[in-house]
Write a protein that holds these residues in place. Sequence first.
Motif, mmCIF file in Angstrom:
data_model
loop_
_atom_site.group_PDB
_atom_site.id
_atom_site.type_symbol
_atom_site.label_atom_id
_atom_site.label_comp_id
_atom_site.label_asym_id
_atom_site.label_seq_id
_atom_site.Cartn_x
_atom_site.Cartn_y
_atom_site.Cartn_z
ATOM 1 N N VAL A 78 -17.025 -11.067 -24.459
ATOM 2 C CA VAL A 78 -15.775 -9.560 -25.202
ATOM 3 C C VAL A 78 -14.792 -9.177 -23.432
ATOM 4 O O VAL A 78 -15.769 -9.980 -22.116
ATOM 5 C CB VAL A 78 -16.434 -8.839 -25.393
ATOM 6 N N THR A 79 -13.222 -10.031 -23.440
ATOM 7 C CA THR A 79 -12.821 -9.497 -22.158
ATOM 8 C C THR A 79 -12.139 -8.329 -22.815
ATOM 9 O O THR A 79 -11.818 -7.625 -23.774
ATOM 10 C CB THR A 79 -12.231 -10.543 -22.147
ATOM 11 N N GLN A 83 -10.508 -5.340 -26.031
ATOM 12 C CA GLN A 83 -9.804 -6.003 -26.863
ATOM 13 C C GLN A 83 -9.597 -7.343 -27.021
ATOM 14 O O GLN A 83 -8.580 -8.080 -27.410
ATOM 15 C CB GLN A 83 -8.643 -5.301 -26.589
ATOM 16 N N SER A 84 -10.644 -8.454 -26.893
ATOM 17 C CA SER A 84 -10.170 -9.384 -26.536
ATOM 18 C C SER A 84 -11.948 -9.758 -27.487
ATOM 19 O O SER A 84 -12.457 -10.254 -26.118
ATOM 20 C CB SER A 84 -9.946 -10.242 -25.685
ATOM 21 N N TYR A 85 -12.016 -10.894 -27.838
ATOM 22 C CA TYR A 85 -13.955 -11.231 -27.682
ATOM 23 C C TYR A 85 -13.355 -12.987 -28.316
ATOM 24 O O TYR A 85 -12.318 -13.452 -29.049
ATOM 25 C CB TYR A 85 -13.860 -11.523 -30.050
ATOM 26 N N ILE A 86 -13.665 -14.169 -27.660
ATOM 27 C CA ILE A 86 -13.505 -15.298 -27.412
ATOM 28 C C ILE A 86 -14.781 -16.281 -28.192
ATOM 29 O O ILE A 86 -15.592 -15.435 -26.994
ATOM 30 C CB ILE A 86 -13.286 -15.260 -26.674
ATOM 31 N N PHE A 87 -14.796 -16.858 -29.103
ATOM 32 C CA PHE A 87 -16.075 -17.019 -29.456
ATOM 33 C C PHE A 87 -15.881 -19.043 -29.596
ATOM 34 O O PHE A 87 -14.745 -19.711 -29.810
ATOM 35 C CB PHE A 87 -15.789 -17.691 -30.853
ATOM 36 N N ARG A 88 -16.835 -19.592 -28.962
ATOM 37 C CA ARG A 88 -17.062 -21.260 -28.989
ATOM 38 C C ARG A 88 -17.172 -21.924 -29.832
ATOM 39 O O ARG A 88 -18.744 -21.456 -30.136
ATOM 40 C CB ARG A 88 -17.714 -21.479 -27.504
ATOM 41 N N LEU A 89 -17.033 -22.127 -30.522
ATOM 42 C CA LEU A 89 -17.537 -23.176 -31.891
ATOM 43 C C LEU A 89 -18.649 -23.854 -31.350
ATOM 44 O O LEU A 89 -18.711 -24.841 -30.479
ATOM 45 C CB LEU A 89 -16.376 -23.211 -32.059
#
Length: 488
Positions: A78-79, A83-89
């Motif tokens: 979470v960054t 206000q930003s969620y970054i997901f690695r599949l």
Amino acid sequence: MIPRYTVAAALALVLSACGQSRDGTLEIAVMGDAAALKESGQRLSPPAQLLRSATHEGLVGFDEQGRVVPALADRWIVTDNGQSYIFRLRDGTWPDGKRITADGAALALRKTIAGLKGRALGLDLAAIDEVRVMADRVIEIDLSSPVPELLTLLAQPELALTWRGKGTGPMARGEDEDGAQIYTLIPPEQRGLPKQPDFARRARKLAVTLASPDKAVALFNDGYADVLLGGRIDTIPLAGSIGLTRGNVQLDPVIGLFGLMVDSTQGFLGAAANREALAMAIDRDAVLGRFNIGGWQPTTRVVSPDVEDDLGTIGERWQGMSSEERQAQAAARVAVWKSGGRSVPTLNIAMPGGPGSSLVFQQLQTDFARIGLSIRRVGERDRADLRLIDVAARYGRATWFLNQLSCTVQKSVCSPVGDERVAEARKSADPAARAALLAEAEAEITAANGFIPIARPLRWSMVRSGTPGFAASPWGWHPLPPMAWLPR
């Protein structure tokens, strides 16, 4: 479904499909009917939510305790101040064998979110600005303002992603020769994941029987099911005579909405003060007393005081007034209405079937009679003046409650001003300002008297002692996959 014979005959019919005939299989009875197997899209009944979550994954999911765990995404960060969620599949494949990529997952997620428009869950996700592909296996979700509950929302069964109409597991559904629904964990290597050496030893099948509440309880009580799921207030008397005395009944610590929704604004119900009279008339202690369940507390608030963003500035209504005093004031309002030559016809209350609903109706009938009103019980899908609502919260914040009662969702009685305050709160990055706006929204929505709270919901299950993969959940439902894993 079990035919409508006697319970003994029903048990005889399922004998070959339950318990002793399937060694190593966990037998699960679910209160519901076979229609849940055919439900699709984003409008799912509670049984369909349970079954969907077994065969369809989202970016994240729930474990048995309701905690968020990896699913299609194996990690995330979470960054940007939330206000930003970054997901690695994860490295894996879609049901047709094609490799899971960010392009496919992002497209599926956008489609799923779009399908929730006009629903409360869609409002919960309204702060999502964009779902972007950052790399081959990386997705970013940009928000207009922080959504602390975003991971919990993404774990909901309705947010599961499909590929060409199919889910990615972790379970596959089939039928045995007796027509029972069998759920089996898919071997990791068949999902594009590393092979687990102990998979065959630890994984067990689940046999799921959808049945009416009384038959589901009978299956458990007579030893043909190890777990019973789907208990609510309308069915909890079925557990009282057998389960509570043996310690098999498990109550979930849920919050949510349990009370009467106003579905008509004709005549007497057209005035907020008259709707408030109904709320004042209910002896909530007496309603709960008919069930005799320790720790179950009544409430007059539309938002649970247990939510994280409750300021504590809005308390219970009519504090310092006894139930008799409230009913006297309510009766006076009814008398004023009738004195103008206007009558109040019998009010129809839509309720689900079940002995618990009967107990609630009996007390409401008594309370409303004391203020000069009569009521009639109708089926839960019938047109009515009032409707018994019983919904567990999906996450523990005030916005869940207020979105449930928004004008987008509730067309009969709502508060446009309250909705404006919620929208302002959604845009606010300051937690204190956000909480203050939500408190204002609660005050406005409460004053509209479109929803009459009675208590928090009840969710109950029955489970054999020592059954692995089952635990109390704050969300009131219990995922199937954890129950398919045997301890190491």
